[in-house]
Enzyme design. Structure first.
Site, PDB file in Angstrom:
ATOM      1  N   ILE A  81       0.885  -1.165   0.000  1.00 34.50           N
ATOM      2  CA  ILE A  81       0.000   0.000   0.000  1.00 34.50           C
ATOM      3  C   ILE A  81       0.921   1.213   0.000  1.00 34.50           C
ATOM      4  O   ILE A  81       1.699   1.407   0.932  1.00 34.50           O
ATOM      5  CB  ILE A  81      -0.909   0.019   1.233  1.00 34.50           C
ATOM      6  N   SER A  82       0.853   2.003  -1.048  1.00 34.19           N
ATOM      7  CA  SER A  82       1.768   3.136  -1.174  1.00 34.19           C
ATOM      8  C   SER A  82       1.552   4.145  -0.055  1.00 34.19           C
ATOM      9  O   SER A  82       0.505   4.155   0.609  1.00 34.19           O
ATOM     10  CB  SER A  82       1.567   3.816  -2.532  1.00 34.19           C
TER      11      SER A  82
END
Length: 401
Positions: free
Chosen positions: A67-68
């Site tokens: 998840i950036s």
């Protein structure tokens, strides 16, 4: 802290830092439960920190899906200019970013997320259903082929690092659409917001970033040259020729240290990005150094441990350094090898030229053209990055010199 409190706190932080300016993007971050997309056991504090959350690793322990960081996701949503009813294709899945997109485009919009890893797809589908976004379609496929559908995409958001733009991404983009992609250019990755401009694409926004590398047909890693095992690695992203053994031996010799009179205020991160790209744009051998500072303490101390600009000859290197002085940083350089003195001197001259000519400017123009394009000659400094499908041009403004 409750999840609702954590979301509100994250939105406040992203707004105060300027990453969120649009109300619909703030509403998306407030609505989507990020913790439901994180691995089991992830704390609320970690799930909503302004940082990456790794969700899958390969056999070598390196992240293959994540998840950036929220600031980067907000940046991509803002620059993509998404509107209610938009059709959006995401390359590289995980679920959370697709849910944010779904919130922005609303019930009349279309969101399709494509990933090459079947486990990532299954996990994203489950998380989206759990979080209440069954309308998002997650497809198991190689993202290099895009996703042919009825009609073109208003935006294509790529959440993996690419070195090239597969034709499908532009062929499936509407004439007024935007392609947001982390593109690696001579070892420097920039998240570019690209828009069609006649026969090419032009970047309207750019920010330094880091993503997991693309897999499948689009996989094109930089060459890794271990200098001290995995503790110090030189990455080469072009046909630069070096003598790896000579460079390893150079690190056993004396270190040349020089300082520049140029300093940087601690808040001027964008200037630092400009300097990195300026050094990469020079018509000379160049690489990017990645170092584990803890394991190389006393030997290597680069300005950035993940991607430090490095000037090269076949048997010598010089990399950028920074030293803290109260509220400022002072630039410098460390060199190793027979040509260390010359390389560090060259590095100081390039820093001075950037400081005088480009530090206060908007930076270079970045354009992406079909492979084989012959661009008109120019007096301006221009780096050309040829790939299989495209030719990227980084062109610096004219100067008075």
């Amino acid at each position: 802290m409750t999840a609702d409190d954590a979301r509100r706190q994250l939105v406040d932080q992203l707004r105060s830092q300027g990453w969120i300016t649009r109300p619909e993007v703030a509403a998306a971050f407030t609505a989507v439960p990020r913790h439901l997309f994180a691995p089991a056991g992830t704390s609320i504090e970690t799930a909503y920190a302004n940082d990456v959350v790794v969700t899958r690793r390969g056999s070598d322990g390196k992240a293959t899906s994540s998840i950036s960081a929220p600031w980067l996701q907000a940046y991509m949503l803002e620059t993509a200019g998404l509107r209610p009813g938009a059709r959006v294709l995401e390359i590289g899945s995980g679920g959370y970013n697709a849910a944010l997109i779904a919130e922005v485009v609303g019930p009349a919009g279309t969101v399709v997320s494509v990933d090459i890893d079947a486990q990532v797809v299954t996990r994203a589908q489950a998380a989206l259903a759990r979080a209440g976004y069954p309308q998002v379609e997650v497809v198991h496929a190689d993202g290099a082929h895009g996703h042919p559908a009825d009609g073109l995409w208003d935006a294509v958001l790529v959440t993996v690092e690419a070195s090239d733009l597969p034709p499908a991404w532009t062929d499936q983009l509407s004439p007024a659409g935007r392609l947001v992609v982390p593109l690696r250019m001579r070892g420097n990755t920039r998240c570019l917001t690209l828009q069609p401009a006649n026969d090419h694409l032009a970047a309207t926004a750019s920010v330094q970033c880091g993503f997991v590398a693309m897999q499948g047909q689009g996989r094109d890693p930089a060459r890794r040259v271990p200098l001290r095992g995995d503790d110090a690695v030189l990455n080469l992203d072009d046909d630069t020729t070096i003598n790896a053994e000579a460079l390893r031996a150079a690190l056993d010799g004396p270190r040349v240290e020089v300082s520049s009179p140029v300093t940087l205020d601690m808040s001027m991160g964008a200037c630092l990005e400009s300097l990195h790209l300026w050094l990469a744009s020079q018509p000379r051998p160049y690489g990017v150094l990645r170092v584990d500072r803890d394991r190389t303490a006393g030997l290597l101390d680069p300005q950035d441990r993940f991607f430090c600009p490095t000037l090269l000859t076949s048997d010598s290197l010089a990399y950028l350094t920074m030293r803290r002085h109260d509220t400022t940083w002072q630039f410098g350089g460390h060199g190793f090898g027979p040509n260390a003195t010359r390389l560090t001197s060259d590095l100081m001259e390039l820093i001075a030229a950037w400081d005088q000519q480009f530090r206060a400017g908007a930076g270079p123009d970045i354009t992406v053209h079909p492979a084989g394009t012959r661009l008109p000659d120019t007096e301006r400094l221009r780096l050309l990055v040829p790939r299989r499908h495209t030719l990227t041009a980084i062109t610096w403004p004219e100067t008075d010199r």
